[in-house]
Design a protein around this motif. Structure first.
Motif, short mmCIF file in Angstrom:
data_model
loop_
_atom_site.label_atom_id
_atom_site.label_comp_id
_atom_site.label_asym_id
_atom_site.label_seq_id
_atom_site.Cartn_x
_atom_site.Cartn_y
_atom_site.Cartn_z
N VAL A 1 -70.07 37.01 -1.05
CA VAL A 1 -69.42 37.64 -2.20
C VAL A 1 -69.83 36.90 -3.47
O VAL A 1 -69.56 35.72 -3.63
N ASP A 2 -70.55 37.61 -4.34
CA ASP A 2 -70.97 37.05 -5.62
C ASP A 2 -69.90 37.43 -6.63
O ASP A 2 -69.69 38.61 -6.89
N THR A 3 -69.22 36.43 -7.18
CA THR A 3 -68.04 36.71 -8.01
C THR A 3 -68.35 36.46 -9.48
O THR A 3 -68.65 35.35 -9.88
N TRP A 4 -68.26 37.51 -10.29
CA TRP A 4 -68.43 37.33 -11.74
C TRP A 4 -67.08 37.21 -12.40
O TRP A 4 -66.20 38.06 -12.19
N HIS B 1 -72.43 25.38 -15.63
CA HIS B 1 -71.56 24.84 -16.69
C HIS B 1 -71.93 25.46 -18.01
O HIS B 1 -73.10 25.54 -18.37
N ARG B 2 -70.92 25.84 -18.77
CA ARG B 2 -71.18 26.46 -20.06
C ARG B 2 -71.37 25.42 -21.14
O ARG B 2 -70.54 24.55 -21.31
N LEU B 3 -72.45 25.53 -21.86
CA LEU B 3 -72.69 24.63 -22.99
C LEU B 3 -73.19 25.47 -24.14
O LEU B 3 -73.92 26.45 -23.94
N GLN C 1 -64.98 34.53 -15.79
CA GLN C 1 -65.13 33.53 -16.85
C GLN C 1 -63.85 32.73 -17.00
O GLN C 1 -62.78 33.17 -16.55
N THR C 2 -63.96 31.62 -17.72
CA THR C 2 -62.77 30.84 -18.07
C THR C 2 -61.74 31.80 -18.70
O THR C 2 -60.55 31.74 -18.40
N GLU C 3 -62.23 32.69 -19.54
CA GLU C 3 -61.36 33.61 -20.26
C GLU C 3 -60.70 34.64 -19.35
O GLU C 3 -59.59 35.08 -19.63
N GLY D 1 -77.08 37.46 -17.48
CA GLY D 1 -77.03 36.22 -18.27
C GLY D 1 -76.41 36.47 -19.64
O GLY D 1 -76.13 37.60 -20.03
N ARG D 2 -76.22 35.38 -20.38
CA ARG D 2 -75.55 35.45 -21.68
C ARG D 2 -76.43 36.13 -22.72
O ARG D 2 -77.64 35.98 -22.71
N VAL D 3 -75.79 36.83 -23.62
CA VAL D 3 -76.53 37.43 -24.72
C VAL D 3 -76.27 36.68 -26.03
O VAL D 3 -76.71 37.07 -27.08
N GLY E 1 -69.76 38.65 -23.60
CA GLY E 1 -70.89 37.80 -23.98
C GLY E 1 -72.02 37.83 -22.96
O GLY E 1 -72.99 37.11 -23.09
N ASP E 2 -71.89 38.68 -21.94
CA ASP E 2 -72.93 38.78 -20.91
C ASP E 2 -73.66 40.11 -21.02
O ASP E 2 -73.05 41.14 -21.33
N GLY E 3 -74.95 40.09 -20.70
CA GLY E 3 -75.70 41.32 -20.53
C GLY E 3 -75.56 41.78 -19.09
O GLY E 3 -75.36 40.98 -18.19
C1 WTA Z 1 -71.63 33.27 -16.01
C2 WTA Z 1 -67.13 30.39 -14.56
C3 WTA Z 1 -73.59 35.99 -13.14
C4 WTA Z 1 -71.49 34.36 -17.05
C5 WTA Z 1 -66.28 31.17 -13.55
C6 WTA Z 1 -70.12 34.10 -17.62
C7 WTA Z 1 -71.96 34.55 -13.88
C8 WTA Z 1 -70.03 32.60 -17.58
C9 WTA Z 1 -71.28 34.67 -12.64
C10 WTA Z 1 -68.63 32.09 -17.49
C11 WTA Z 1 -71.86 35.49 -11.63
C12 WTA Z 1 -70.16 33.36 -13.96
N1 WTA Z 1 -73.01 36.13 -11.93
N2 WTA Z 1 -73.10 35.22 -14.11
N3 WTA Z 1 -71.31 35.62 -10.44
N4 WTA Z 1 -70.17 33.90 -12.73
N5 WTA Z 1 -71.25 33.72 -14.66
O1 WTA Z 1 -66.35 30.26 -18.23
O2 WTA Z 1 -72.50 34.20 -18.03
O3 WTA Z 1 -67.59 28.52 -16.88
O4 WTA Z 1 -69.96 34.60 -18.92
O5 WTA Z 1 -66.58 30.55 -15.84
O6 WTA Z 1 -70.78 32.22 -16.42
O7 WTA Z 1 -68.61 30.69 -17.30
P1 WTA Z 1 -67.26 29.93 -17.10
#
Ligand code: WTA
Length: 681
Positions: A442-445, A557-559, A447-449, A546-548, A531-533
């Motif tokens: 399971v690929d989970t998308w 890790h987000r930087l 964000q912190t938000e 990925g991020r746009v 913020g993602d494409g």
């Molecule tokens: C990216 C992490 C593709 C995305 C949980 C998002 C992903 C950012 C995926 C959030 C995924 C996270 N496939 N991209 N499964 N999971 N991202 O806040 O760009 O550290 O906006 O949260 O990570 O990062 P954050």
């Protein structure tokens, strides 16, 4: 994730500009493999296909049902969702709930006190297991200790701890008394810690003497001392856990030993319900500006969606499963899927302190074998690192217990996905046997938000596709839109948005409601802009690209590029800096910085390495070791448009070793040639 890989530079798994468009996207969409769940898996799955329909019929009602089923409310709510003042949502209005009670006491009351909540594995090999009864007792003591230090409901507590059980205990103790935790990842510097302490006006800091990193003690408390050196902060006490036994400076009156305060506190503590919208935590994350944002989460909605997704996406059977999320508690994944959801769901989980190669490259697989981990949740960067180390290493261990595999943090490339499936998900024992039916991935998308999973397959329902997160979860309204905010048809790409409020959504940016509106809700009318494409394939499945924006993703890790640029220009030698995330085979992206030096910087033949080392360390000091650029290139000029905007696209071409693309809009078209020339030297 807690892993820090030392990657290599070449062979971009993703596309040239760091997002997955262009050729790489074309390749991705050639990816037609599909893996349907077995009938047995589907028959035993905790969540079935009917859930999508039910949720779509009435989202708030669906979530209200989950809230009541998954949580114990001390006072029931009267309204599922109040969206009368968008974008400020209120979920489960009027309800009262205590997160710690839900994660702990109620399981003990329900006769599950002897179930193991956490199997802790320290990097040096020390182990501790806590049953639900023991963990409840510790959290009660900790809650009493914090209260005795004057921490009250609504106060902020900064947490700067390694991956040890005390981190979870601290978070739950805060939640219990209604204090708001703000975890700062241990890889951030004293300066970064101080700015987060100041922004949240933290009253208490909880830290440890240090931790272990690759067999060596690594300090933490020293950074807290340094952070609090300058006056003007709000911290009254620092509670210090003894972990690696290193000597630490001691500030009498301010510093408190965990053993003394928590150890001596009473084990009696009654949890009272907090309002569903009471703040649970703040977690700072990088945005497109230099200043990190304090993402605010509240209680009822966050707990509901984290618990629901943990159950549904991982097909959790809490009586039999052993769950292991490898994320550090310093990131949102370590909040939602270590500290909260697994415990709210009454699961048994593994917690590991160290790096994957300590003391050997089979450490993770040894842990899986030892605790019979059945659900493993990790990041693509870790998987790519294991790929590099070779499949013979996991083959030495019995991984047959694994039945669900999760991925998070960045797009997972199909090669890594297939390796995960074939090498980890198919392992049926150390003799090289293969499972007839590999574990679903399971690929989970999220964000912190977003607080919790938003897009992911359901393992008993979805036929999975390598590289795609695929389907919005039940009760979540995701779309991909074009520049004008119009939904794109299947087969097309655009921007990822969320169209309806969701329970675990951020409630704001700490102390900055305007920035909250502007960052997430102003790009498209009435929609949350992630913020993602993303792209919808011909089946309507979603592929993350990925991020746009100017946010990089290094090992998940987000930087922010701007944050690192600000750190660089704060050094007296640097006149100007531009930072890009260049594709990296292992870490997804790597930080590459281009700097223009001032006259005052050392010059001459042998000065180059010194300058680079000094600047890398400076970034380490300003932000933290995780932000240190992998490469720093000294250049005579930066490519800018006539309006003065740095053209990072061209720098990315250079960083990735390509011929620079179209440079006709540059104010000075010869600059790319000058840069190329200077880098030859
Ligand atoms: C990216 C992490 C593709 C995305 C949980 C998002 C992903 C950012 C995926 C959030 C995924 C996270 N496939 N991209 N499964 N999971 N991202 O806040 O760009 O550290 O906006 O949260 O990570 O990062 P954050």
């Amino acid at each position: 994730m807690s892993q820090d890989a030392n990657g290599s530079t070449t062979a971009a798994a993703l596309a040239s500009d760091g997002t997955r468009n262009g050729d790489a996207l074309a390749n991705l969409l050639q990816e037609h493999r599909k893996f349907a769940p077995t009938p047995e898996f589907t028959a035993n799955a905790v969540v079935g296909a009917a859930e999508y329909k039910e949720a779509a019929a009435d989202r708030p009602a669906f979530w209200a049902k989950q809230a009541r089923e998954l949580l114990t409310w001390s006072q029931d709510f009267t309204q599922a969702l109040d969206w009368s003042e968008p974008p400020f949502a209120k979920w489960f209005v009027g309800g009262e709930v205590n997160a710690a009670y839900n994660a702990l006491d109620r399981h003990v009351e329900n006769g599950l006190g002897d179930r193991v909540a956490i199997h802790f594995e320290g990097e040096p090999g020390d182990t501790r297991s806590y049953t639900y009864a023991q963990l409840t007792d510790e959290v009660k003591r900790c809650a009493n200790a914090f209260e005795s230090l004057g921490v009250a409901k609504g106060d902020r507590v900064a947490v700067y701890l390694p991956m040890i059980p005390e981190a979870v205990i601290t978070l739950l103790a805060c939640a219990r008394i209604g204090a708001v935790h703000s975890v700062v990842f241990g890889g951030f510097s004293a300066d970064a810690l101080r700015s987060r302490i100041d922004d949240a006006e933290a009253k208490l800091v909880v830290t440890a003497d240090g931790t272990y990193r690759r067999g060596k003690p690594s300090p933490l408390k020293a950074a807290v001392d340094q952070a609090l050196t300058a006056p003007g902060h709000t911290v009254e006490n620092v509670v210090v856990v003894k972990r690696n036994g290193q000597d630490v400076d001691w500030h009498e009156g301010r510093d408190q030993r965990w053993e003394d305060t928590v150890g001596a506190a009473s084990g009696e503590h009654t949890a009272v319900g907090h309002d569903s919208e009471h703040p649970l935590f703040i977690l700072y994350t990088s945005g497109t500006t230099g200043k990190p944002k304090g993402i605010l989460h509240t209680t009822g909605g966050y707990l509901t969606q984290t618990a629901y997704t943990h159950k549904a996406v991982f097909d959790l059977h809490p009586e039999t499963d052993v769950f292991w999320c490898t994320a550090d508690v310093g990131w949102v994944t370590g909040h939602s899927y270590v500290a909260y959801a697994p415990l709210v769901n009454g699961a048994t989980q593994v917690m590991y302190e160290g790096t994957p190669d300590s003391p050997h490259q089979g450490r993770w697989w040894e842990i899986v074998e030892k605790y019979k981990v059945s659900i493993l949740y990790t990041a693509p960067t870790a998987i790519r690192t294991f790929m590099k180390w070779g499949k013979d290493i996991p083959a030495k261990y019995d991984l047959s217990s694994i039945r669900v595999l999760g991925s998070v943090g960045e797009p997972i490339n199909p090669e890594a996905w297939m390796w995960y499936r074939e090498v980890i998900g198919s392992n049926a024992g150390k003799n090289g046997e293969k499972k007839a039916h590999p574990a679903p991935i399971v690929d989970t998308w999220w964000q912190t938000e977003t607080g919790a999973h938003m897009i992911a397959p359901l393992p008993g329902v979805t036929a999975t596709k390598p590289g795609s997160a695929q389907v919005p979860l039940p009760g979540i309204a995701i779309d991909v839109v074009d520049e004008a905010g119009e939904s794109v048809p299947d087969g097309h790409g655009g921007y990822l948005v969320v169209r309806e409020p969701w329970p675990a959504m951020l409630r704001g940016i700490w102390g900055d409601p305007e920035r909250f509106k502007e960052t997430y809700w102003s790009r498209f009318e009435g929609m949350y802009f992630a913020g993602d494409g993303a792209k919808k394939d011909e089946d309507g499945d979603i592929w993350l690209l990925g991020r746009v924006d100017d946010v990089m993703n290094i090992s998940g890790h987000r930087l922010s590029t701007t944050e690192i640029e600000s750190a660089l220009v704060s050094h007296p030698w640097v006149a100007e800096a531009a930072v890009v995330g260049a594709s990296d085979e292992t870490t997804g992206q790597a930080v590459v910085a281009f700097v223009i030096l001032r006259e005052s910087a050392p010059s001459g033949q042998d000065s180059g390495d010194d300058v680079v080392t000094t600047l890398r360390n400076h970034v380490g000091k300003e932000i933290g070791p995780i932000a240190k650029p992998k490469h720093i290139l000294v250049v005579p000029e930066l490519p800018k448009t006539r309006s003065g905007k740095i053209m990072r696209r061209l720098l990315k071409d250079v960083a990735e070793g390509r011929e620079a693309g179209d440079a006709t809009t540059l104010s000075d078209p010869t600059i790319m040639a000058q840069i190329a020339e200077s880098l030859k030297k």
